[in-house]
Scaffold this active site. Sequence first.
Site, PDB file in Angstrom:
ATOM      1  N   ARG A  43      -2.857   1.408   2.167  1.00 32.28           N
ATOM      2  CA  ARG A  43      -2.051   1.650   3.373  1.00 32.28           C
ATOM      3  C   ARG A  43      -2.820   1.262   4.634  1.00 32.28           C
ATOM      4  O   ARG A  43      -2.242   0.728   5.588  1.00 32.28           O
ATOM      5  CB  ARG A  43      -1.624   3.126   3.409  1.00 32.28           C
ATOM      6  CG  ARG A  43      -0.704   3.462   4.556  1.00 32.28           C
ATOM      7  CD  ARG A  43      -0.006   4.814   4.355  1.00 32.28           C
ATOM      8  NE  ARG A  43       0.591   5.251   5.612  1.00 32.28           N
ATOM      9  CZ  ARG A  43       0.149   6.278   6.340  1.00 32.28           C
ATOM     10  NH1 ARG A  43      -0.880   7.004   5.922  1.00 32.28           N
ATOM     11  NH2 ARG A  43       0.723   6.585   7.474  1.00 32.28           N
ATOM     12  N   HIS A  47      -1.435  -1.418   7.304  1.00 37.24           N
ATOM     13  CA  HIS A  47      -1.179  -1.080   8.714  1.00 37.24           C
ATOM     14  C   HIS A  47      -2.092  -1.843   9.672  1.00 37.24           C
ATOM     15  O   HIS A  47      -1.742  -2.056  10.831  1.00 37.24           O
ATOM     16  CB  HIS A  47      -1.293   0.431   8.938  1.00 37.24           C
ATOM     17  CG  HIS A  47      -0.092   1.185   8.485  1.00 37.24           C
ATOM     18  ND1 HIS A  47       0.277   2.410   8.998  1.00 37.24           N
ATOM     19  CD2 HIS A  47       0.859   0.884   7.554  1.00 37.24           C
ATOM     20  CE1 HIS A  47       1.394   2.828   8.405  1.00 37.24           C
ATOM     21  NE2 HIS A  47       1.754   1.928   7.521  1.00 37.24           N
ATOM     22  N   HIS A 170       4.560   0.811  -3.026  1.00 40.08           N
ATOM     23  CA  HIS A 170       4.840   2.247  -3.124  1.00 40.08           C
ATOM     24  C   HIS A 170       4.772   2.769  -4.560  1.00 40.08           C
ATOM     25  O   HIS A 170       5.003   3.957  -4.784  1.00 40.08           O
ATOM     26  CB  HIS A 170       6.197   2.569  -2.472  1.00 40.08           C
ATOM     27  CG  HIS A 170       6.138   2.609  -0.975  1.00 40.08           C
ATOM     28  ND1 HIS A 170       7.245   2.653  -0.175  1.00 40.08           N
ATOM     29  CD2 HIS A 170       5.075   2.611  -0.120  1.00 40.08           C
ATOM     30  CE1 HIS A 170       6.878   2.684   1.112  1.00 40.08           C
ATOM     31  NE2 HIS A 170       5.572   2.649   1.169  1.00 40.08           N
ATOM     32  N   TRP A 186       6.207   8.407  -5.314  1.00 44.43           N
ATOM     33  CA  TRP A 186       7.330   7.562  -5.729  1.00 44.43           C
ATOM     34  C   TRP A 186       7.404   7.437  -7.251  1.00 44.43           C
ATOM     35  O   TRP A 186       8.448   7.130  -7.790  1.00 44.43           O
ATOM     36  CB  TRP A 186       7.171   6.165  -5.139  1.00 44.43           C
ATOM     37  CG  TRP A 186       7.379   6.063  -3.659  1.00 44.43           C
ATOM     38  CD1 TRP A 186       8.575   5.785  -3.036  1.00 44.43           C
ATOM     39  CD2 TRP A 186       6.413   6.206  -2.612  1.00 44.43           C
ATOM     40  NE1 TRP A 186       8.380   5.750  -1.663  1.00 44.43           N
ATOM     41  CE2 TRP A 186       7.074   6.003  -1.384  1.00 44.43           C
ATOM     42  CE3 TRP A 186       5.040   6.493  -2.589  1.00 44.43           C
ATOM     43  CZ2 TRP A 186       6.423   6.067  -0.145  1.00 44.43           C
ATOM     44  CZ3 TRP A 186       4.393   6.559  -1.369  1.00 44.43           C
ATOM     45  CH2 TRP A 186       5.076   6.350  -0.171  1.00 44.43           C
TER      46      TRP A 186
END
Length: 290
Positions: A43, A47, A170, A186
């Site tokens: 992540r 980002h 995910h 998930w």
Amino acid sequence: QAVKAKTNFVPTKEDYQKVYNKIAETLEADDYDDGSYGPVYVRLAWHASGTYDKETGTGGSNYATMRFEPESLHGANAGLDTARTKLEEVKKLFPWISYGDLWTLGGVCAIQEASGPKIPWRPGRIDGFAKDATPDGRLPDAAQGADHVRNIFYRMGFNDQEIVALIGAHALGRCHPNRSGFDGPWTFSPTTFSNAFYELLWNEKWTWKKWSGPKQLEDKKTKTLMMLPTDYVLVTDRSFKQYTKKYAQDEQAFFKDFSAVFNKLLELGVPSQQWASEPYELKTLEEQKA
Ligand code: DDH
């Protein structure tokens, strides 16, 4: 003499493999989440790169501007200090690596070590300054729909197939109420990279969770898994759903497409003259045991 040698130091593929190996050693942690820092490293890499705007050429992984306020405090980046702090352990041992290279290599390492595909990766990002930081609002908002998802990813230069392939990340990790407000993983194996995200999205029945938190879906059968509103559009949107179906049925196709598109994501915003080499395919810890 020693000082001169240091200034002239040009890292080779072997040096980057050493950094990779050190990152890999930091992944496992009994006292963190599902036992791995891998998901939050992925992540962070995303980002740091997903702020890119193709019109202005600003943002992207080049300057690692998430080190600075206010970008570090942007709502979308909540919790990523965990990954940045952990990767400091690696930075201390290899002070010559730029933060952009370290964070993107962290994402590559996390995916490969979680049994994902090989991701070609090359060094060359440089550290920028606070003035290079991007404005808030460039990363996707999970509460929105297909139009928003398209606007955000088209701005980075991705098409519908690439959007669907990217969000398959995910398969890894979970939502944290104290970071995004959403809650839960998930998939049943959030530290293994696979096509499980699409399989579950395509095959399970999803219903809106009844709770006081932000709107999210839960699987009807076990009520232990979650999907964000932006995940769910991957099975409701006419263009997106064909790729979701394909990746649910064919993990090899997903791995191949994910490898290409994650590599592209991590290179956004880096001027081509900055690349220090051709892309490397670095080895997993397991492969080096042989
Ligand atoms: Fe994501 N993501 N993501 N995501 N993401 C969250 C966690 C993780 C969106 C929202 C959220 C990508 C795309 C989108 C990962 C990788 C990627 C969380 C939960 C939210 C919310 C944060 C928390 O509470 O800790 C939205 C919206 C989108 C979108 O595209 C519309 C992409 C493209 C990637 C990628 O890597 C290519 C990973 C991994 C996590 C798990 C982090 C963790 O700590 O676990």
